[in-house]
Design a protein around this motif. Structure first.
Motif, PDB file in Angstrom:
ATOM      1  N   GLU A  50       0.842  -1.219   0.000  1.00  0.00           N
ATOM      2  CA  GLU A  50       0.000   0.000   0.000  1.00  0.00           C
ATOM      3  C   GLU A  50       0.873   1.264   0.000  1.00  0.00           C
ATOM      4  O   GLU A  50       0.598   2.244  -0.706  1.00  0.00           O
ATOM      5  N   ASN A  54       1.148   4.082  -3.157  1.00  0.00           N
ATOM      6  CA  ASN A  54       0.688   5.449  -2.901  1.00  0.00           C
ATOM      7  C   ASN A  54       1.829   6.462  -2.776  1.00  0.00           C
ATOM      8  O   ASN A  54       1.584   7.644  -2.498  1.00  0.00           O
ATOM      9  N   SER A 101       1.506   9.797  -4.586  1.00  0.00           N
ATOM     10  CA  SER A 101       0.494  10.707  -4.034  1.00  0.00           C
ATOM     11  C   SER A 101       1.076  11.633  -2.973  1.00  0.00           C
ATOM     12  O   SER A 101       0.525  12.704  -2.694  1.00  0.00           O
ATOM     13  N   SER A 129      -9.216  12.810  -1.141  1.00  0.00           N
ATOM     14  CA  SER A 129      -9.099  11.756  -2.154  1.00  0.00           C
ATOM     15  C   SER A 129      -7.888  10.863  -1.885  1.00  0.00           C
ATOM     16  O   SER A 129      -7.963   9.632  -1.967  1.00  0.00           O
ATOM     17  N   THR A 153      -7.370   6.524  -0.163  1.00  0.00           N
ATOM     18  CA  THR A 153      -6.706   5.397  -0.829  1.00  0.00           C
ATOM     19  C   THR A 153      -6.013   4.472   0.190  1.00  0.00           C
ATOM     20  O   THR A 153      -5.610   3.354  -0.161  1.00  0.00           O
TER      21      THR A 153
END
Length: 895
Positions: free
Chosen positions: A84, A88, A91, A118, A122
């Motif tokens: 994860e 990410n 981001s 947003s 995630t």
């Protein structure tokens, strides 16, 4: 999504990152080994707070550092958490700057809340319990507003007291270029005082705050301290205008507020603040400065140390020392973007779903004002119907414009009224005409309106240097909806504008008929029309002889357009009329210098034409007059220019060339101009005759020239077209002819037949010739001719003339002995009656319009002023001379 909600959201994800570090990374290795290069900075933060090793250094990592350490130790993490984090990682490049803006109290940018939520959504695995709890709370309670205290400023390099931005919901939209320009000025520090000006609600405060935070984060910023104080006393909400509790209303109160940044117990004034700031490179920002007097600002500037720079926001500006940065409405696309984003942030879906063209129409009617856009969205959010909110903007306009309008002088309000009445862009010169204001007063008024952001000043669309002035949309809407002007005053202004337009139209018609009339004032472009209008008014006043008023108008025209050659040309013409030869010379030379710059050279040609006339008639320098008249004729090639050049060439005794030009002019002219030129031709023959007789002693040739002039003029008189000047010039030719043939040594018998015929022609028009100023001189030469031993035929013709002269009425009673018609010139016409000039009647002869032969009772009579007329003089019961029968017999008399 408010700043406090964002704060707890980002704080929760940071807490989960630190917990994962403690649980999975630091469970079997020490902190320094785990953090590597991030350890030293985090440990310094821990030590600065005096925590020592009682608290884990992990708690002093920021978001990026925590995430990077977790990524470096992905092998020690559970597989699903490591995966994860890896997915990410990109981001974080978006989330970390948002986190820094939130945590350090910086203004948010457009889209920050949406992007943060947003990205946070995630992270869905079980390793983010704090984040999940916060997201669930936000979703369950949209009204939740957690307690929030900004802690970021404690670690800022520059001391400051900047407030949180009020535009977090959308970020500052559409002002990036303005901010860059202001930041650049403040970084250079060349101007000690900058003022952001603009109408109320245009975004001055937001722009100043964005600039301040930009300087705060710039490592090259020259400031050690950035201080902010607002003098705003009221704010606009959806419910209306509200006063601000405990608002600071003067600079003394502002000084106290600013001093408390250094010392919470500070209670001094400007002098004490100056001591506190001594030696500190400071940027002092005062918001809403229009609420204090300009002299207070001067005092502040003079008493604070030189290390202080100033940034003000004001609807009016300071007026001294400052460099102004005007802030205009948003661009259409930026206003539409603000509308969409603010409506979305407030959850006003009915506005979010509007079609793009509808949004553009709404922001247009809101004048592209940021405050108006926000106010409208809030009004709809509070339950107002969208169409009614758009129509009922009185309170908004009153808030934005009232304070500026109330501070205006009467003269400035008059200018505002004119701009409102004409409903278009106007030039400064047009405002001079429409306001009838003094130039300096008008400049001050426009400056005041610009300072108050009530007008726009833009370059003309034709690319010229002329600026166009128009009302801002806010000012226009305020006058239309909140404070409508008196309709009578508006009507008077529109009538003045119509008169100005009619004057310009008359000028164009006059120029088509008489291109070189002194009263025709040319305009290089439409921008010159107001100046030309003032000059035409000056020329019109010459009939009244009010020369002080005339020259006041000329100076007004010069102030409006100092480089316009027509101003000096008109002044030269009027000075010449007054007999001020040197003054006229100077004015004409100045006009020529300015006219040289005209691309089409018409100015040089026009000025040359009038300068030539002045040189010939007033300076008596016909040779120089010929030089300038040639320039005019080469350009225009008109009967008028040919006439002038031909006339001056005759005066310098270049008779053949002069007569050739006059002949060409005669062939190509008509009406009054033709009669003037014909008179000049007759006079040219007379002058040629005089020159041959007096200078070359060629009496016989001289007689031929005099007879030629007489023949030309007499032919015109026989056709019924003549005026008093032509009659006098013809009589001068007869007199010259007699001089030639009675000159000693000349055989008069050879000319007797011609002389007899000329005398017979004269005797048929004695009434007309008697009105001429040459009459008495002519009678003397007729006597000489009769005594010269001429034939009986000539003697008889002479006796007819002499008998008429002997029976002329006495000066005591000019009508006693004669009851026949005489000829004169209509000197003036006053609509229903007029006056005839004749040498016998020094006080002129009155006649009613009904006395004119062929006139119709009750019908308007065409103006006969200047016409040659026959009339029968009668003495009225009151002893005054009048004419009850008048017959128009010729064209207009020439001067």
């Amino acid at each position: 999504m408010t700043r406090s909600r964002l704060y707890v959201l980002l704080d929760s994800i940071e807490a989960d990152m630190r917990n994962s570090l403690l649980r999975y990374v630091l469970d079997d290795i020490d902190e320094e080994s785990a953090l590597g290069g991030n350890y030293e900075k985090a440990n310094l933060r821990r030590e600065s707070e005096g925590m020592g090793e009682s608290s884990s250094v992990v708690q002093y990592l920021d978001m990026r550092e925590s995430y990077d350490v977790l990524n470096r130790h992905r092998g020690a993490l559970p597989a699903d958490l490591g995966r994860e984090l890896r997915e990410n990682t990109p981001s974080m490049d978006l989330l970390v700057p948002i986190r820094n803006r939130v945590m350090h109290g910086r203004p948010l940018q457009a889209g920050d809340p949406e992007s943060a939520i947003s990205i946070c959504r995630t992270f869905t695995s079980r390793y983010w319990p704090n984040l999940k709890e916060t997201l669930d709370h936000l979703d369950a309670d949209p009204t939740w507003e957690p307690a929030f205290e900004d802690q970021g400023r404690r670690t800022d390099r520059i001391l400051h007291n900047l407030p949180l931005a009020e535009y977090d919901e959308t970020g500052l939209i559409g002002r990036s270029d303005d901010c860059k320009k202001i930041v650049a000025h403040l970084m250079r520090r060349r101007e000690p005082m900058l003022t952001i000006t603009g109408e109320g609600g245009i975004g001055k405060t937001a722009t100043a705050l964005e600039v301040a935070y930009t300087l705060l984060d710039d490592v090259d910023s020259p400031y050690e301290c950035i201080l902010w104080v607002s003098l705003k006393t009221e704010r606009l909400t959806a419910a209306g205008v509200e006063g601000i509790v405990s608002a600071i209303r003067d600079l003394t109160g502002a000084a106290k507020k600013l001093g408390q940044v250094f010392d919470r117990d500070f209670n001094g004034g400007i002098s004490e603040l100056a001591e506190a700031l001594d030696g500190i490179e400071t940027l002092l920002i005062i918001d809403n400065l229009e609420t204090v007097d300009g002299e207070e600002v001067v005092t502040l500037y003079e008493r604070l140390p030189d290390t202080v720079n100033y940034l003000f926001t004001s609807r009016l500006g300071v007026g001294q020392f400052e460099r102004r940065v005007p802030l205009g409405p948003l661009k259409e696309k930026d206003a539409a973007s603000l509308f969409r984003q603010f409506a979305r942030s407030r959850g006003v879906e009915r506005l979010v779903r509007l079609a793009q063209n509808t949004v553009h129409e709404v922001v247009k009617r809101l004048r592209y004002s940021p405050l108006a856009v926000r106010w409208y969205c809030l009004a709809v959010e509070s339950g107002e119907q969208p169409n009614l909110a758009l129509a009922n903007q009185q309170e908004l306009l009153d808030f934005c414009v009232r304070s500026v309008y109330e501070a205006m002088t009467g003269d400035t309000r008059r200018v505002l009224l004119v701009l409102f009445a004409v409903e278009r862009e106007v030039s400064f010169e047009e405002l001079v005409i429409l306001t009838d204001a003094a130039i300096d007063d008008l400049r001050r008024s426009i400056h005041e309106l610009l300072n108050g952001s009530m007008v726009r000043l833009e370059n003309a669309s034709d690319g010229s240097l002329t600026s166009r002035i128009s009302l801002t949309e806010a000012a226009k809407s305020y006058l239309r909806r909140v404070n409508p002007p008196n309709p009578t005053a508006v009507g008077e202004i529109l009538e003045r504008e119509q008169e100005f337009r009619r004057s310009a139209e008359r000028h164009r018609n006059d120029e088509m008929v008489r291109k070189l009339s002194p009263n025709v004032v040319r305009a290089r472009t439409g921008n010159d029309e107001p100046v030309a209008h003032v000059l035409r008014k000056a020329l019109a006043l010459t009939k009244e002889g009010d020369f002080p008023a005339i020259y006041a108008l000329i100076e007004k025209a010069r102030s409006m357009s100092p480089d316009f050659w027509e101003v000096d040309r008109v002044q030269g013409f009027l000075l010449s009329v007054q007999g001020n030869v040197e003054g006229a010379n100077s004015a004409y030379r100045s006009a020529l210098r300015k006219a040289v710059d005209d691309q089409d050279h018409i100015g040089e040609a026009v000025v040359s034409y009038f300068f030539a006339g002045h040189l010939a008639r007033k300076v008596h320098d016909a040779h120089r007059a010929v030089e300038f008249a040639k320039k005019a004729h080469e350009y225009f090639n008109l009967p008028e220019t040919a006439h002038a050049l031909g006339l001056y060439q005759v005066w310098v005794r270049d008779f053949p060339e002069g007569q050739e030009l006059l002949g060409w002019a005669l062939e190509n002219s008509e009406g009054k101009v033709r009669l003037i030129i014909l008179t000049a031709i007759v006079d040219s023959w007379r002058r040629w005759s005089e020159y041959l007789l007096d200078h070359e002693r060629r009496a016989s040739e001289a007689a031929e020239k005099a007879h030629a002039g007489f023949s030309v003029g007499m032919q015109e008189m026989r056709s019924g077209v003549s005026d008093i000047r032509l009659v006098g010039t013809v009589l001068e030719s007869v007199t010259m002819y007699i001089r030639c043939i009675v000159t000693p040594g000349v055989d008069s018998s050879a000319r007797e037949a011609q002389a007899g015929k000329m005398m017979a022609d004269v005797s048929r028009h004695l009434y007309a010739f008697e009105a001429s100023g040459e009459w008495s001189k002519f009678i003397g030469y007729v006597n000489r001719l009769r005594r010269a031993g001429v034939s009986a035929h000539v003697t008889e013709a002479c006796d007819v003339v002499l008998d008429y002269a002997r029976t002329s009425p006495s000066s005591e009673d000019p009508v006693a002995s004669r009851d026949e018609a005489v000829e004169g010139v209509v000197q003036s016409w006053l609509g229903t009656y007029g006056f005839i000039a004749h040498p016998r009647f020094p006080k002129n002869v009155f006649f009613p319009g009904s006395a004119v032969e062929g006139s119709v009772a009750g019908a308007e009579l065409e103006d006969p002023a200047g016409k040659l007329v026959k009339f029968i003089p009668k003495r009225g019961s009151d002893g005054r001379i009048r004419a009850d029968w008048v017959q128009i017999v010729g064209g207009e008399a020439t001067e």
